[in-house]
Design a protein around this motif. Structure first.
Motif, short mmCIF file in Angstrom:
data_model
loop_
_atom_site.label_atom_id
_atom_site.label_comp_id
_atom_site.label_asym_id
_atom_site.label_seq_id
_atom_site.Cartn_x
_atom_site.Cartn_y
_atom_site.Cartn_z
N GLU A 144 -36.20 0.35 7.63
CA GLU A 144 -36.26 0.46 6.55
C GLU A 144 -35.89 -1.38 7.06
OE1 GLU A 144 -32.88 1.17 5.78
OE2 GLU A 144 -33.25 2.75 4.22
N GLU A 145 -35.84 -1.63 8.81
CA GLU A 145 -35.36 -3.11 8.86
C GLU A 145 -36.98 -3.81 9.39
OE1 GLU A 145 -33.32 -4.05 12.70
OE2 GLU A 145 -32.04 -2.38 12.24
N ALA A 146 -37.56 -3.01 9.78
CA ALA A 146 -39.48 -3.09 9.76
C ALA A 146 -39.61 -4.09 8.66
CB ALA A 146 -39.96 -2.42 10.16
N ILE A 147 -39.24 -3.19 7.30
CA ILE A 147 -40.19 -3.43 5.97
C ILE A 147 -39.11 -4.25 5.54
CG2 ILE A 147 -39.86 -1.94 3.48
CD1 ILE A 147 -40.72 0.19 4.72
N ALA A 148 -38.12 -4.88 6.31
CA ALA A 148 -37.15 -6.03 5.47
C ALA A 148 -37.90 -6.80 6.09
CB ALA A 148 -35.82 -6.01 5.68
N PHE A 150 -40.70 -7.58 6.82
CA PHE A 150 -42.32 -7.81 5.95
C PHE A 150 -42.25 -8.55 4.76
CE2 PHE A 150 -43.63 -3.77 8.90
CZ PHE A 150 -44.49 -4.99 10.10
N LYS A 151 -41.01 -7.88 3.91
CA LYS A 151 -40.64 -8.18 2.35
C LYS A 151 -39.80 -9.75 2.83
CE LYS A 151 -39.48 -4.32 -0.03
NZ LYS A 151 -37.83 -4.27 -0.48
N LYS A 152 -39.31 -9.41 3.85
CA LYS A 152 -38.92 -11.46 3.99
C LYS A 152 -39.95 -12.57 4.05
CE LYS A 152 -36.25 -13.87 6.99
NZ LYS A 152 -35.54 -14.25 7.65
N ASN A 153 -41.00 -12.05 4.89
CA ASN A 153 -42.30 -12.75 4.84
C ASN A 153 -43.05 -12.40 3.85
OD1 ASN A 153 -41.96 -13.96 8.48
ND2 ASN A 153 -41.44 -11.88 8.15
N ASN A 154 -42.79 -12.14 2.67
CA ASN A 154 -44.23 -11.57 1.91
C ASN A 154 -46.27 -11.09 1.65
OD1 ASN A 154 -45.05 -11.90 -0.62
ND2 ASN A 154 -45.86 -14.00 -0.94
N MET A 155 -45.37 -10.10 3.41
CA MET A 155 -46.46 -9.26 3.08
C MET A 155 -45.69 -7.77 2.75
SD MET A 155 -46.37 -10.00 7.70
CE MET A 155 -47.22 -11.09 8.55
N LEU A 156 -46.21 -7.71 1.42
CA LEU A 156 -46.31 -6.91 0.58
C LEU A 156 -47.31 -5.72 1.08
CD1 LEU A 156 -45.15 -8.28 -2.73
CD2 LEU A 156 -43.51 -7.82 -0.17
N ASP A 157 -48.43 -5.99 1.63
CA ASP A 157 -49.13 -4.82 1.74
C ASP A 157 -48.58 -3.68 2.65
OD1 ASP A 157 -49.99 -7.44 3.90
OD2 ASP A 157 -50.88 -6.49 4.39
N LYS A 158 -47.46 -4.69 3.56
CA LYS A 158 -47.61 -3.44 4.58
C LYS A 158 -46.53 -2.62 4.41
CE LYS A 158 -48.69 -6.70 8.03
NZ LYS A 158 -49.97 -6.42 8.20
N VAL A 159 -45.66 -3.64 2.99
CA VAL A 159 -44.57 -2.37 2.72
C VAL A 159 -45.48 -1.51 2.56
CG1 VAL A 159 -42.47 -2.89 0.60
CG2 VAL A 159 -43.04 -4.61 1.95
N LYS A 160 -45.90 -1.40 0.73
CA LYS A 160 -46.91 -0.36 0.31
C LYS A 160 -47.99 0.57 1.74
CE LYS A 160 -49.35 -3.04 -2.25
NZ LYS A 160 -50.36 -3.60 -2.63
N LEU A 161 -47.45 -0.01 2.55
CA LEU A 161 -48.72 0.90 3.92
C LEU A 161 -47.30 2.04 4.42
CD1 LEU A 161 -50.75 1.60 5.96
CD2 LEU A 161 -50.22 -0.29 7.04
N PHE A 162 -46.17 1.23 4.64
CA PHE A 162 -45.49 1.96 5.02
C PHE A 162 -44.19 2.67 4.94
CE2 PHE A 162 -45.94 -1.39 8.59
CZ PHE A 162 -46.36 -0.19 9.60
N ARG A 163 -44.72 2.57 3.02
CA ARG A 163 -43.49 3.88 2.39
C ARG A 163 -44.29 5.46 2.20
NH1 ARG A 163 -45.35 4.31 -4.32
NH2 ARG A 163 -44.48 6.53 -4.08
N TYR A 164 -45.83 5.10 3.17
CA TYR A 164 -45.55 6.61 3.32
C TYR A 164 -45.64 6.68 4.90
CZ TYR A 164 -47.45 5.20 -1.00
OH TYR A 164 -47.51 5.23 -2.73
N ARG A 165 -45.28 6.21 5.62
CA ARG A 165 -45.42 6.77 6.65
C ARG A 165 -43.60 7.46 7.56
NH1 ARG A 165 -47.83 4.00 11.86
NH2 ARG A 165 -46.19 4.61 13.75
#
Length: 551
Positions: A144-148, A150-165
């Motif tokens: 959850e912290e890592a995804i936060a 990535f969201k803060k840095n507008n890296m939404l591709d990684k947010v989508k990727l880690f939804r399934y990790r």
């Protein structure tokens, strides 16, 4: 103190010492810089610290795994430089698209282009980062912290990727104020990347890096315009169907859209095959369609599908395999290690091939050979062929694009096609999927199914196969009249279920274990897809089975 065994010698070191310090002590024994260490059979980054007694080994830039580490670190430095020069929004919008030889093409997804001044400043900033020897750190964050971050840095591709990790933590790398995720290992600081160039190309950036065969020398960039356009078209296809990254693909699978996605991708490929067939039919005097590409490109299925399209234009295609012109195995040239070299041009009876083709072109009937791979000898079994007015020979083989293979045939009678699985899908926007990984997984699955080959054997042979491709296929790809990308945007999700059991069979301690483990980690990013919904003429069927073209 901890006891470390290196090259058979035992030494005592203080617990907590960085592997980087030990590597520097032994660097003089290696021609290329050390990139990683092997600790009791496990790969570790140089930034890590010793915490127990162990056996230690080293991997250099000249090794495949070391070279990949160099490339990843250089890409992170490029993204940091883009952030510093053009701002965080531009860095977040920049995607590492694909490789053109030793160059990695990057562009802004919103269509904006880098100008020459920006590229000059980005290169200068990369040089500053390299000279500053800045540390690259790695920290495992709760998901959850890592995804936060990535969201803060507008890296939404990684947010989508880690939804399934499934893992509860995610490794995040940090370079100054720049945070990113990378699939694989990294170097400990920016000074380790000291050979690179940043070039302007087609509205984007080429990050030029050394090749593993010569890690201290920066090669000259070769544009390869036909290959570039084919790769760019594939990227556009991905954008057209809304799938740029593995996260996009997994979203489509979860949304129940896989059947439509498969049909659209297959339709795009069929359209391209039809365009090539139309081009052939419109040219006067074409009698020989020469098809070549690297291992596991799907040449067999492509040849069949192209033949069907050619028939729709009133042509009568006849298949010929260049493999049937192999010399008898007792006459095969030997490579530098004294083993038969089946990849080289001299392993084929080039003159007999040219003689047979010229006789066919002149209207004569010719008995064509068949190579018996069990006996290792060429045979003649009464297969007589004549080339009629509407007949066209579809010739498939590793040397099809090499002019020396068909040197006697008139240039106007030949149409050359290069085919490869040019993967356009990325893990995320900064982690590209190498074309070779898709082809290796294809070959693992196919060879286990059709030849009874173990994954260990296939991986062991792969470096030799790759050397053959570098020597005998890639140098001629730009001479093709047409290129065809056989990669399917969904196929890794299908191959996953077939490849994983094969890779798990490789045991720790075997030389192929590290590559098997890497591929297994790579496949974890994908949700699996059943092969049942694939059309029976799909290129993917050539590898997983069930193709209507199988004998």
């Amino acid at each position: 103190m901890v006891k470390i065994k290196i090259n058979g010698d035992e030494k005592l070191y203080e617990e907590g010492i960085k592997y980087e310090i030990i590597a520097k002590e032994y660097q003089h024994l290696y021609d290329e810089p050390i990139a990683l260490v092997f600790v009791n059979g496990k790969i570790r980054e140089l930034m890590k610290r010793v915490d127990r007694d162990c056996d230690l080994g080293f991997a250099t830039y000249g090794d495949s795994i070391g070279h990949k580490t160099y490339v990843r670190t250089a890409i992170m430095m490029l993204m940091k430089a883009i952030k510093d020069v053009a701002g965080p929004d531009v860095a977040a919008a920049t995607k590492v698209e694909f490789a053109i030889g030793a160059g990695y093409y990057c562009r802004q997804k919103d269509g904006a282009e880098f100008d020459d001044k920006q590229i000059e400043l980005i290169k200068e900033r990369m040089n500053e980062l390299s000279e500053a020897d800045l540390p690259i750190t790695k920290k495992a964050y709760p998901s959850e912290e890592a995804i936060a971050i990535f969201k803060k840095n507008n890296m939404l591709d990684k947010v989508k990727l880690f939804r399934y990790r499934r893992s509860s933590t995610i490794n995040v790398y940090c370079l100054g104020d720049y945070f990113d995720y990378y699939y694989g290992y990294m170097l400990p600081s920016t000074s380790y990347v000291n050979h690179f160039d940043v070039l302007s190309y087609e509205g984007g950036i080429i990050l030029l890096l050394p090749e593993p065969s010569n890690p201290d020398v920066l090669p000259v960039f070769e544009p390869r315009k036909k290959l570039f356009q084919t790769l760019l078209q594939s990227s556009r296809w991905g954008e057209q169907i809304g799938i740029d990254t593995v996260g996009d693909l997994n979203n489509q699978i979860c949304g129940g859209n896989i059947a439509d996605m498969v049909l659209v991708q297959e339709a795009l490929q069929e359209r391209r095959i039809g365009e090539i067939a139309r081009d052939i039919a419109r040219r006067d005097g074409i009698k020989f369609v020469m098809i070549a590409g690297p291992s596991s490109s799907g040449k067999t299925t492509f040849s069949h599908r192209l033949s069907i399209q050619l028939r729709s234009y009133g042509l009568n295609p006849k298949p010929i395999g260049l493999d049937n012109y192999y010399l008898n195995h007792d006459s095969t040239p030997l490579d530098e290690d004294g083993n038969p070299d089946f990849e080289c041009l001299e392993a084929l009876d080039v003159e007999q091939f040219n003689k047979d083709m010229l006789e066919l072109l002149s209207g004569k009937s010719v008995e064509l050979p068949t190579f018996n791979f069990k006996t290792g000898r060429r045979e003649y079994n009464g297969k007589v062929t004549t080339l009629g007015e509407d007949d066209i020979l579809v010739i498939e083989g590793i040397h099809g694009l090499n002019e020396k293979m068909s040197h006697s045939l008139p240039a106007e009678s030949k149409y050359k096609i290069y085919i490869s699985a040019l993967t356009s899908l990325n893990i995320d926007e900064h982690n590209r999927i190498p074309t070779t990984d898709t082809r290796l997984l294809r070959r693992l699955v196919r060879d286990a199914r059709t030849r009874g080959a173990t994954a260990q054997r296939t991986i062991n042979m792969w470096p030799s196969v790759r050397r053959g491709e570098e020597n005998y296929i890639f140098p001629f790809q730009e001479e093709a009249d047409a290129m065809f990308n056989s990669a399917l945007i969904y196929e890794l999700a299908v191959l996953k279920q077939f490849a994983e059991p094969l890779l798990f069979s490789i045991q720790k301690g075997e030389p192929e274990y590290y590559e098997a483990k890497r591929l297994l980690k790579f496949l974890e990013y994908f949700l699996g897809v059943s092969s049942e919904s694939l059309p029976n003429n799909s290129l993917c069927r050539e590898f997983v089975g069930g193709s209507c073209f199988e004998v």
